[in-house]
Structure formats: structure tokens, C-alpha cells
Design an enzyme around this catalytic site. Sequence first.
Site, mmCIF file in Angstrom:
data_model
loop_
_atom_site.group_PDB
_atom_site.id
_atom_site.type_symbol
_atom_site.label_atom_id
_atom_site.label_comp_id
_atom_site.label_asym_id
_atom_site.label_seq_id
_atom_site.Cartn_x
_atom_site.Cartn_y
_atom_site.Cartn_z
ATOM 1 N N CYS A 164 -10.123 9.393 2.447
ATOM 2 C CA CYS A 164 -11.074 10.495 2.322
ATOM 3 C C CYS A 164 -11.429 11.022 3.699
ATOM 4 C CB CYS A 164 -12.366 10.113 1.607
ATOM 5 S SG CYS A 164 -12.116 9.568 -0.079
ATOM 6 N N ARG A 179 -5.854 12.334 5.030
ATOM 7 C CA ARG A 179 -6.651 11.181 4.598
ATOM 8 C C ARG A 179 -6.786 11.094 3.072
ATOM 9 N NH1 ARG A 179 -9.360 9.164 8.983
ATOM 10 N NH2 ARG A 179 -10.713 7.958 7.624
ATOM 11 N N TRP A 214 -9.390 10.875 -1.644
ATOM 12 C CA TRP A 214 -8.361 9.995 -2.178
ATOM 13 C C TRP A 214 -9.107 9.089 -3.157
ATOM 14 C CZ3 TRP A 214 -7.405 4.708 -2.439
ATOM 15 C CH2 TRP A 214 -6.108 4.349 -2.836
ATOM 16 N N ASN A 251 -16.821 8.337 2.589
ATOM 17 C CA ASN A 251 -15.509 7.702 2.726
ATOM 18 C C ASN A 251 -15.742 6.199 2.733
ATOM 19 O OD1 ASN A 251 -12.845 7.045 3.469
ATOM 20 N ND2 ASN A 251 -13.367 7.110 5.634
ATOM 21 N N GLY A 252 -14.983 5.470 1.914
ATOM 22 C CA GLY A 252 -15.153 4.008 1.888
ATOM 23 C C GLY A 252 -15.448 3.550 0.474
ATOM 24 N N GLU A 261 12.410 -0.726 5.567
ATOM 25 C CA GLU A 261 11.703 0.488 5.989
ATOM 26 C C GLU A 261 12.366 1.731 5.394
ATOM 27 O OE1 GLU A 261 9.108 1.548 7.010
ATOM 28 O OE2 GLU A 261 9.465 3.487 7.956
ATOM 29 N N LYS A 310 10.673 4.459 2.895
ATOM 30 C CA LYS A 310 10.653 5.910 3.155
ATOM 31 C C LYS A 310 11.100 6.663 1.921
ATOM 32 C CE LYS A 310 8.611 6.172 5.800
ATOM 33 N NZ LYS A 310 8.018 5.156 6.631
ATOM 34 N N GLU A 359 8.501 6.297 -1.140
ATOM 35 C CA GLU A 359 7.165 6.898 -1.024
ATOM 36 C C GLU A 359 7.188 8.421 -1.050
ATOM 37 O OE1 GLU A 359 4.690 6.372 2.516
ATOM 38 O OE2 GLU A 359 6.463 6.067 3.737
ATOM 39 N N HIS A 417 21.447 -13.444 -5.000
ATOM 40 C CA HIS A 417 20.500 -14.378 -5.622
ATOM 41 C C HIS A 417 19.657 -13.685 -6.692
ATOM 42 C CE1 HIS A 417 21.680 -17.497 -2.865
ATOM 43 N NE2 HIS A 417 21.547 -16.637 -1.857
HETATM 44 C C1 AGP Z 1 4.278 4.502 5.953
HETATM 45 O O1 AGP Z 1 5.245 5.440 5.671
HETATM 46 C C2 AGP Z 1 3.287 4.301 4.930
HETATM 47 N N1 AGP Z 1 2.662 5.526 4.596
HETATM 48 C C3 AGP Z 1 2.373 3.110 5.032
HETATM 49 O O2 AGP Z 1 3.129 2.028 4.622
HETATM 50 C C4 AGP Z 1 1.704 2.761 6.370
HETATM 51 O O3 AGP Z 1 2.660 2.345 7.286
HETATM 52 C C5 AGP Z 1 0.659 1.659 6.143
HETATM 53 O O4 AGP Z 1 -0.329 2.144 5.294
HETATM 54 C C6 AGP Z 1 0.054 1.136 7.411
HETATM 55 O O5 AGP Z 1 -0.642 2.120 8.103
HETATM 56 P P1 AGP Z 1 -1.106 1.888 9.603
HETATM 57 O O6 AGP Z 1 0.097 1.752 10.432
HETATM 58 O O7 AGP Z 1 -1.903 3.115 9.938
HETATM 59 O O8 AGP Z 1 -1.949 0.656 9.609
#
Ligand code: AGP
Length: 591
Positions: free
Chosen positions: A2, A27, A74, A100-101, A468, A472, A475, A491
Site C-alpha cells: 500500500c 506498492r 494491496w 499501510n500495514g 529465478e 520471473k 509472476e 526424483h
Molecule cells: C521478484 O521478482 C519478486 N517480485 C519478489 O520475489 C521479491 O524479490 C521479494 O518480494 C523480495 O523483495 P525484496 O528484495 O524487496 O526484499
Amino acid sequence: MCGIIGYCGQKDAVPVVLEALKCLEYRGYDSAGVASLCDGQLLISKDAGKVEEVIEKHKLATLPGHVAIGHTRWATHGGVTQSNAHPHPDCTGRLAVVHNGIIENNQELRRELTEAGHRFASETDTEVIAHLLEDELKSGRSLEQAMLSIAPKLEGSYAFVAVSLDDPDKIVGTRKSNPLIVGLKDRDYYISSDALAFAQYTDEVMALEDNEVVVLTEGAIEFLDPEGNKVAKQSRTLDQSWAVSDKGAYQHFMLKEIMEQAQVLERIVDQDRQQFTQIALDILRARQVIITACGTSRYAALVGRYLFSRVGKKFCDVVMASEFGYFADSVDKNTVVIAVSQSGETADVVEGVKAARAVGAEVISIVNRPNSILTDLSHQVIYLNCGSEIAVAATKSFLSQLAIFYLLAFAMVNSFDEAAASLAGLGGQISKTLDWNKSELIKLSDRLKDKDDAYYIARGINFAIASEAALKLKEISYVHAEGMPAGELKHGTLALIEQGTPVVVICPDDYTFAETLSNAIETKSRGAYIVGVSDRESDVYDSWIRIPEVDELLYPMVAVVPLQLLAYYIAVNRGCDPDKPRNLAKSVTVK
Ligand code: AGP
């Protein structure tokens, strides 16, 4: 998550707030809204949808007012609906709050407030704040006194700001473990979750400490401690280079951020050699070293673990930050905890670091955003220096994290300068990789765009790149993807390989090549479509993403870049917005 913004000053407030909301959208972008004070009225307008959609639908730009607050959400408590969008009014409609929070005891507070006669209009935890403030204002308190009085009743972490017709012409805000920063210029005041939101107007900022309350009126600012005593503050200058958030000629921030990685590498080596030497010594001397992080940052940490072992001969473990607390029993003052986070505000990482500090561990953080919660909590901070990263999918910050681990590993063997020189030369190789593969990646994205699943495999130092790259893809394009060590496939996961299943094989011509290729052949025998990522060609590949030959410890950095681009093209091909993937946000400030 947020984003919060508030403005009071000489300008029309709502346009300032709306511009800020666009900057804060990273955010959260489920819903948005504003509240403004104008001629004795509190005007609230909000809805579900991205900021631009809500602005357009409700003609928000026409809202008058000299004091306004805004929010981009969010969702945590309550669905993505108009009534759950912020700002939230009290029963009287005379005050409004953005937050926010998470208020962890909101159920209990909601019950008490409902029994006392308050009517709730949303399912959010935030709304309890509005009703608690309402009671305090009714008893004749000022808005800041009201805020000071209710803060001890709130459990959890939060940042919120409020405006009220009963104490007009001011914005009051407070925070606990969530960011809130004030900007000032002449008689104008801004308050936001991120200075990026007001950086176009001012570079003079003031930090708000946990549990302090700030009061903004046109031409005056006051900070109060939790007892209500005034606190004197110095302002400081914001690093404006950080604030650049322009897409330039690119269609998306993600594409821009992928493409600027060659330059990022050149900047990153601009580090304090002495600091690296000191940190390397601390790591070598520690009884144990734990790296903690989430998501992409954790995958960078996994590469770091290989580098520490292979170069520095120092074993360390990587613990997912959301699981860190469950290992807290073995953390002590002889432990070095390395926290890795682009944002520096990921709640799980912050929580882990607090727990580690509480038992006397040394905390070193590797962060991108200056002046984040994590930087304040750490004994030593290494900055990524890669500039603001706006797209939700991390790209250039990941590459920068890999580079930092590379420098740290070589600092352990007194070879920082040699490592910096290797990195400085790598930018050219990354540009070359992008040039070689761009048109092939576009074609490949067309071929893969309708697949339901994809698997990424690699070994050794490259294994985390498989994870990674899979992250990508999933997401931003919503295709199911898994990354794993190539040797693990047989496995269990091998059972999922069918005719045409894409398997991306990261097999540079290094110590992992032969065995990884054998694993690729095993999947090909079961019908897999093989995408090879290598500097060495092979008949096994149905499609080849060519990377340049580099030192074996640098392959992760050149291999990840075309895979980021592949994910980007697949997402765009599927009609997804890669900058704002569904359900996600850039900063994950809730546990
Ligand atoms: C990355 O593509 C993601 N959106 C997510 O996994 C991100 O890396 C994770 O939330 C950690 O964020 P940070 O590096 O700001 O702590």
C-alpha cells in the site's frame, strides 16, 4: 504494501496527490482513492482498480481542496471492492484515514467498537483506526492527541495518516515498523510511504521515527514523541538520482530495467573496498553465517552461498526470511546474518533481522533503497547502487545482488580489486548477450506463450538461476514454472514431462555442462522441448539462447539476463502487464 500520500500547502492538493499515487503504484494497485478538505467539507472518492482507472472513472482530478490524502492498495483484509478501498471514514464522515500495514488485533477492536455503537462500512483492519480516532476527537482532543492516544491500542505494524473536519487544515501521521517520510519545500508539506512520491517537488526530507507523530499544516511542521513532547529534527537532502522513475522510450519499466543492466554493472563496482574487506573478515571469523531473504533476493543469496564456498571456502546457509524465526534458537552473538532485500522493507526480512539483533548477532544488509527500515536496523549496509527499480519483477537488482556477492567472496581472499575489474568488463558481455538473442527470444516467446508449464534446470552455481528464471516467468505471465537442480528432476518432477513440455536447460560450458546436458537428454527422450542456455552449442537443444564465454563464476550473471527477457516477451505475448502482475506488489510489508 500500500502507498500513502498526503499534501498540504499552497498548491491544489488533489493533483499533487494523484501524481504521487502513480509513483506509489508499485506498492499495490488493487484500488485507489483520495480524501480532500475543502470549504468545510470532507470529500472522499475511491474505487477498485488501478490508479489511472480510478482517476479516470471518478474524475478525481477535478476534486478541489488544499489538504488531501491518498492511497493505493494491496488488499490484505477484505476483498478488492470499492468499500474496502481507502480512505476510510468514521461513522460521522468527518474524518478519513489511509493506512499501510496490518492491525493484528483488529478483530478484537472491531468487536469492542461495534458493541459501543460504531458502524463499519468495510472489511478492512484499517477502519478500526478511523473509529478509534472518532471517539478521541469527540472527547475534545486534537487530531494529534487522538493519534497519540490510540497508537498504544494498535498491535502490528503500520503507517497511517488522517485528516478531520473537527481539526481541519492539517494532516497527522504516525508509523510503527512501516515507512513514512516527510518532504518540505517553502510552505508545502508532503508525507508518504516513499519519498519517490514527492521527489519532483522537493529533495528536502525529514524522517519520522517509530511511534512518533507528525503534524503538517500549511507553513508549519511539528514532530511529537509518544508522550506528546515536541521533537527537534534536522532535514536532509534526498539523493535525486534515486528518484528517476521514467520509462523513457520503453513500453514497460521491466524492459527498461532489463536493458540497463550493462550500465548497472559498471556502476556497481563503485564500492568501498575497506568496507568489503572488513565485512569479509567478519564473515570469515563468524561461527556461522546465515543469509536471509525472500523471492528473487533469496535466489541471489543462493548464488552467494556457492561463491562463499568456492572462493572463500566458507560454508553458509540461506534461510528463507519467512522461516528465519524457526531457526532463531541457533542464532547468537557469534552469528553473522546477511539480509538481502531490494526494497529494504520486506516484513519477513525485517522481522528476522530484529530477532537476530535481539540475540546479539551482527547484521549486514545488502539493499537497494537508501534509508529503508532494514538499513536503520543493520550494523553494516552495502548498497546495490542500481537506481530505483519500479517493475514488480526484480531484474537489475538481482544482477546487482549477484555482483555484490561476487565482490564479497573475492574480498574474503583479498582479491576485491581483481573481482571489481572482472565485473567492470562484464557489462559488455551482457549487452552482447541481449543483442545476440533479442529476435530469437521474440520467436521463442511466440512458440512458448500457450504452454501451461515450463521447467528450468541447472547445476551448481547456476541452479539458482533456474529458480529465478522460473519465478520471473510465473509472476508476470501466470504460466506455471519450476526451477530445480538438474539432478533432482528424476526424483519426481520428470513424471510431469510430456510431449512438447518446455525445459530450459542452463548449461554453460563449465564444470556443470556434461551432467546438466545428460539430464536434458533424459527429458528430451520423454518429449521435452529443450531450450539450451549456453555458450556451447549442442544438437540436444531445440532452441539455443547463446551466451558468451566468461569465467565460470560469472555465468549466472550472463545467463539470467536473456531469461528475464524471455519471461518479459512471453508475458507481453499473453497480454499480461509485466510491470503490475496480478495479486503482487513490489514491497511486501506484511508477513
Ligand atoms: C521478484 O521478482 C519478486 N517480485 C519478489 O520475489 C521479491 O524479490 C521479494 O518480494 C523480495 O523483495 P525484496 O528484495 O524487496 O526484499
